[in-house]
Design a protein around this motif. Sequence first.
Motif, PDB file in Angstrom:
ATOM      1  N   LYS A 298       0.828  -1.210   0.000  1.00 33.11           N
ATOM      2  CA  LYS A 298       0.000   0.000   0.000  1.00 33.11           C
ATOM      3  C   LYS A 298       0.860   1.257   0.000  1.00 33.11           C
ATOM      4  CE  LYS A 298      -4.048  -2.019   2.312  1.00 33.11           C
ATOM      5  NZ  LYS A 298      -4.885  -2.020   3.532  1.00 33.11           N
ATOM      6  N   GLU A 299       1.963   1.224   0.734  1.00 38.77           N
ATOM      7  CA  GLU A 299       2.839   2.396   0.795  1.00 38.77           C
ATOM      8  C   GLU A 299       3.540   2.628  -0.545  1.00 38.77           C
ATOM      9  OE1 GLU A 299       4.625   5.757   2.568  1.00 38.77           O
ATOM     10  OE2 GLU A 299       2.841   4.552   2.983  1.00 38.77           O
ATOM     11  N   ARG A 302       0.985   4.189  -2.750  1.00 37.20           N
ATOM     12  CA  ARG A 302       0.672   5.564  -2.320  1.00 37.20           C
ATOM     13  C   ARG A 302       1.748   6.535  -2.788  1.00 37.20           C
ATOM     14  NH1 ARG A 302       2.087   9.331   0.887  1.00 37.20           N
ATOM     15  NH2 ARG A 302       3.867   8.120   1.660  1.00 37.20           N
ATOM     16  N   LYS A 307      -2.355   2.215  -7.221  1.00 37.72           N
ATOM     17  CA  LYS A 307      -3.365   1.575  -6.381  1.00 37.72           C
ATOM     18  C   LYS A 307      -2.811   0.272  -5.836  1.00 37.72           C
ATOM     19  CE  LYS A 307      -7.499   3.373  -8.748  1.00 37.72           C
ATOM     20  NZ  LYS A 307      -8.762   3.000  -9.448  1.00 37.72           N
ATOM     21  N   SER A 308      -3.382  -0.149  -4.712  1.00 34.71           N
ATOM     22  CA  SER A 308      -2.965  -1.408  -4.101  1.00 34.71           C
ATOM     23  C   SER A 308      -4.176  -2.321  -3.965  1.00 34.71           C
ATOM     24  CB  SER A 308      -2.336  -1.144  -2.726  1.00 34.71           C
ATOM     25  OG  SER A 308      -1.883  -2.353  -2.148  1.00 34.71           O
TER      26      SER A 308
END
Length: 370
Positions: A298-299, A302, A307-308
Amino acid sequence: MDFQGIHFANPIWLMGLLALPVLTIITIIISRAKHSTFSLGNPRLVEMASGLFSVQVIPWFLRFLVIALCLIAAARPQSGQKRVEEKKPVTDLFVALDVSGSMITPDLKPNRITAAKKLLSEFLDKVQDVRVGLTIFARISFTQCPLTTDVAVVKQLLANVQPAPYSIKLDGTAIGDALVSCLGRLENGTKLSGEKKETVPSLLARFADKPQETDKAEGNHQVILLLTDGGDNASRINPLTAAQIAASRGVKIYTVGIGSLTPVPAVFIGPNGQLTQGIDRRTGRIAMSDPVEMGLLKEIARITGGKSYSAENNKSLQEILDDVAKLEKRDVTVTTHWEYDELASYFLIAAFFILALDLLLEVSVLRTLP
């Protein structure tokens, strides 16, 4: 400058044509003023022969016509057909596929890597106007296919991928190294033939010198699709550092965590090639695999503006790839060019024949007495 399908490469010479009519009249008047006329014969016929538009004007008309043709030739008239190159919006997509040993875990059916390969192949059939490349990684990364528009080749090379220790002998998960490898390939994929290619060390060095500088090309849209089932445990380059490099290059990273978010029994390939479950020596129980490290993925997404996703089963992975297939594309300006044929020679040939006609008339029909 274009006129009725004729293009002039040096139109400034055409300005001389504007002065020719006035110059012609002035020259004829001056010339006639310098010569006296002796009228002999029928007065009406004499007046017709010696007027402003008498036969004596013909040589001057021909000479100025020669000058006009030379001016037109100097303007380089060209004819040709307009051709428009239609360029469709394009995305450069590099797929980074984890082939570590844990990708044979059967929580996706029949296992993670087989499901990923199958759904990725279907995904490649859906994406349009995309250049695709493929990198596989475990403890080290390997470019299975550089950027290409030939999706069939990418699918064939994807089908040949096997989990460690087959396609890549050293097991592990080096996410950061794989991302930087993809970035180097994307960077070199935009360079023209003969330009200096980017290497991973030079990419890192340039980022270290100017870590905050955004160096993306105008209108450029490049994406890395990262598919992995674990956390980073073997990278020489921190995955977040790789994400920052990607962000500085304008590259978005879409991350997909493949597999369960909770520990599941670990599966290994035995000496005889058969799958087997391992025993944890510390507890004496069945060894469990580590879940996907979604926090890291996710990082990464970001930082780069991507997108994750989490794919815990085949259906969710297919839905994720369907969403990624709708990637935004960069707009490419439509370019227009002409293929020309030079026409100047025709005007020069015409000027030559007119000049020859003028000389012929001067020594024959329009010959004057001394």
